[in-house]
Scaffold this motif. Structure first.
Motif, short mmCIF file in Angstrom:
data_model
loop_
_atom_site.label_atom_id
_atom_site.label_comp_id
_atom_site.label_asym_id
_atom_site.label_seq_id
_atom_site.Cartn_x
_atom_site.Cartn_y
_atom_site.Cartn_z
N GLU A 1 2.10 7.24 7.43
CA GLU A 1 1.39 6.75 8.45
C GLU A 1 1.27 5.18 8.62
O GLU A 1 0.76 4.74 9.82
CB GLU A 1 0.09 7.27 8.65
CG GLU A 1 0.00 8.94 8.97
CD GLU A 1 -1.56 9.39 8.98
OE1 GLU A 1 -2.33 8.47 8.69
OE2 GLU A 1 -1.35 10.65 9.40
N ASN A 2 1.70 4.52 7.26
CA ASN A 2 1.65 3.17 7.42
C ASN A 2 2.91 2.14 8.09
O ASN A 2 4.01 2.55 7.31
CB ASN A 2 1.31 2.69 5.93
CG ASN A 2 0.95 1.09 5.83
OD1 ASN A 2 1.61 0.19 6.68
ND2 ASN A 2 0.16 0.94 5.00
N PRO A 3 2.78 1.48 9.23
CA PRO A 3 4.06 0.98 9.95
C PRO A 3 4.70 -0.06 8.91
O PRO A 3 5.76 -0.17 8.61
CB PRO A 3 3.51 0.50 11.09
CG PRO A 3 2.05 0.39 10.89
CD PRO A 3 1.95 1.44 9.84
N THR A 4 3.71 -0.63 7.84
CA THR A 4 4.18 -1.86 7.01
C THR A 4 5.05 -1.14 5.81
O THR A 4 6.10 -1.57 5.53
CB THR A 4 3.10 -2.49 6.56
OG1 THR A 4 2.39 -3.04 7.35
CG2 THR A 4 3.56 -3.58 5.64
N PHE A 5 4.74 0.10 5.51
CA PHE A 5 5.42 0.88 4.60
C PHE A 5 6.83 1.63 5.04
O PHE A 5 7.72 1.42 4.28
CB PHE A 5 4.40 2.14 3.74
CG PHE A 5 5.46 3.06 3.09
CD1 PHE A 5 5.67 2.80 1.83
CD2 PHE A 5 5.83 4.45 3.63
CE1 PHE A 5 6.47 3.52 0.90
CE2 PHE A 5 6.49 5.10 2.85
CZ PHE A 5 6.89 4.69 1.52
N CYS B 1 12.19 -4.43 5.82
CA CYS B 1 11.30 -5.51 4.93
C CYS B 1 11.34 -5.52 3.62
O CYS B 1 10.50 -5.26 2.80
CB CYS B 1 9.78 -5.22 5.53
SG CYS B 1 9.35 -5.07 7.24
N ALA B 2 12.41 -5.88 3.04
CA ALA B 2 12.86 -5.79 1.72
C ALA B 2 11.96 -6.72 0.98
O ALA B 2 11.50 -6.44 -0.25
CB ALA B 2 14.50 -6.08 1.59
N ALA C 1 7.70 9.53 -0.53
CA ALA C 1 7.45 8.94 0.82
C ALA C 1 8.86 8.30 1.22
O ALA C 1 9.14 8.28 2.46
CB ALA C 1 6.43 8.07 0.64
N VAL C 2 9.35 7.53 0.48
CA VAL C 2 10.71 6.77 0.61
C VAL C 2 11.78 7.81 1.09
O VAL C 2 12.39 7.54 2.21
CB VAL C 2 11.14 5.87 -0.33
CG1 VAL C 2 12.39 5.40 -0.29
CG2 VAL C 2 10.32 4.72 -0.61
N GLU C 3 11.95 8.87 0.42
CA GLU C 3 12.87 9.94 0.66
C GLU C 3 12.47 10.53 1.96
O GLU C 3 13.57 10.90 2.83
CB GLU C 3 12.84 10.91 -0.51
CG GLU C 3 13.41 10.64 -1.63
CD GLU C 3 13.27 11.73 -2.82
OE1 GLU C 3 12.66 12.69 -2.52
OE2 GLU C 3 13.88 11.49 -4.00
N TRP D 1 1.43 -1.18 -5.40
CA TRP D 1 0.62 0.02 -5.06
C TRP D 1 0.77 1.21 -6.14
O TRP D 1 -0.34 1.89 -6.33
CB TRP D 1 1.10 0.32 -3.68
CG TRP D 1 0.37 1.35 -3.02
CD1 TRP D 1 -0.74 1.61 -2.06
CD2 TRP D 1 0.80 2.99 -3.20
NE1 TRP D 1 -1.13 2.74 -1.95
CE2 TRP D 1 -0.44 3.63 -2.32
CE3 TRP D 1 1.63 3.72 -3.66
CZ2 TRP D 1 -0.23 4.81 -2.32
CZ3 TRP D 1 1.84 4.88 -3.80
CH2 TRP D 1 1.01 5.47 -2.93
N ALA D 2 2.24 1.22 -6.62
CA ALA D 2 2.22 2.53 -7.14
C ALA D 2 1.57 2.44 -8.64
O ALA D 2 1.27 3.19 -9.20
CB ALA D 2 3.93 2.53 -7.47
N ALA D 3 1.66 1.11 -9.07
CA ALA D 3 1.06 0.90 -10.46
C ALA D 3 -0.46 1.19 -10.41
O ALA D 3 -1.26 1.66 -11.39
CB ALA D 3 1.29 -0.30 -10.76
#
Length: 360
Positions: free
Chosen positions: A15-19, A27-28, A51-53, A37-39
């Motif tokens: 739901e996060n447009p930035t993500f 937005c590489a 989420a990327v997939e 964030w993952a850490a």
């Protein structure tokens, strides 16, 4: 390390447009933010990967996807997630703790269910669109879309005064106002840019897989959806180009070109004798005038930018201009010229009108 339900974390990412901007490759430069964030979250890397997939399997921005296409992409994503879960489980068979207590095993199951739920949500809304709401004005952050399908090229003025010359069969999307930390526009096709300098609010062009970060300059981009290459040619100033699929970032300067080979996911830099990429007048036109009739100057600008110039030729018959105009946007050029002529200009979507008193 932060603890939260994997399903909730996944939903918050989707739901996060930035993500989504980063996950889609637009937005590489934000990669470090999401790795941090993952850490900071338990099973963060697994959740981030899933989420990327999902974002890449189901492009949220495409409103023309069929339900069958989305379902096939969901199936692909689920199969990939299940294979990953099986691999992780096989690695843990010799572990002291039973597999069913594995944090990843629980997380993966929740991720699959949440991903499927998100996909079904998208499919449902595709088949059952929400009732239309009548709005008196568009949202402040709505993107304006300009398409040039008929003319050889078309002038577009951005909210910050930057100029864009849009080639035929090309589309540009941009916000009605640049209010964030970045100025971001989205190009499909070909265009020439003259960007207003503002170091406090960097300018980004997203063109298919390529991103161009502009340092106040003039340059051309050719990014046609079905072609094998995306190309950037710099006329003046500096442009950084990068892609999530390739590294490192390339910094281009005057008369340099970068070609992104899509099949090999790599950049190739080359030097140019002239920055002509789109074969439109403005790419190699010089705006140097010495006692040049004012009417001829405005005619040259009209030709270069593909815009209709309206002015009284009789009133300007005895006016001449001596000036050197560089790579600044068209509106800046008009300000200089009208100051010299003690005239005024008005810009509309289709034309520019010059008014003033006759020269002596």
């Amino acid at each position: 390390m932060l603890h939260d339900q994997p399903g909730h974390l996944l939903q918050s990412l989707l739901e996060n447009p930035t993500f989504r901007c980063w996950a889609e490759g637009r937005c590489a430069e934000d990669g470090a933010v999401w790795q941090k964030w993952a850490a900071e979250h338990e099973d963060g890397q697994a959740i981030l990967r899933q989420a990327v997939e999902i974002v890449r399997a189901i492009p949220v921005r495409d409103e023309h996807l069929t339900e069958e296409y989305i379902q096939s992409k969901v199936s692909d994503a689920l199969q990939a997630a299940k294979r990953q879960e099986q691999l992780e489980n096989s690695r843990k068979k010799d572990s002291f703790f039973p597999v069913f207590l594995s944090g990843w095993n629980v997380a993966a199951s929740l991720l699959i269910v949440a991903g499927l739920g998100f996909a079904l949500f998208r499919i449902y809304h595709h088949a059952h669109p929400a009732p239309k709401v009548v709005q008196t004005s568009p949202p402040a952050n709505a993107l304006k879309e300009v398409a040039n399908m008929e003319r050889p090229f078309k002038y577009v003025q951005l909210p910050d005064g930057s100029s864009v010359v849009l080639h035929r069969n090309s589309t540009l999307k941009y916000p009605r106002a640049f209010t964030g930390q970045k100025r971001e526009v989205y190009l499909t096709g070909e265009a020439f840019f003259e960007v207003t300098k503002n170091p406090e609010q960097p300018f980004f062009v997203y063109a298919e897989e390529l991103v161009a970060k502009v340092h106040g300059t003039s340059f051309s981009i050719k990014a046609i959806a079905d072609e094998k290459e995306i190309t950037v040619a710099v006329k003046t100033g500096k442009v950084s180009v990068f892609s999530e699929r390739a590294s490192p970032t390339l910094l281009l300067t005057c008369n340099q070109q970068a070609t992104f080979e899509r099949s090999h996911a790599k950049f190739v830099r080359s030097a140019l004798k002239s920055p002509v990429l789109l074969n439109i007048p403005i790419e190699n036109q010089e705006f140097n005038y010495s006692e040049t009739p004012a009417a001829a100057v405005f005619d040259a600008l009209a030709k270069a930018y593909g815009v209709n110039m309206v002015f009284d030729r009789n009133s300007l018959a005895h006016c001449s201009i001596t000036a050197t105009l560089g790579d600044e946007p068209l509106e800046n050029k008009l300000k200089w010229l009208c100051t010299i002529l003690e005239a005024k200009y008005t810009i509309t979507e289709d034309s520019i009108t010059i008014t003033g008193n006759p020269c002596n």
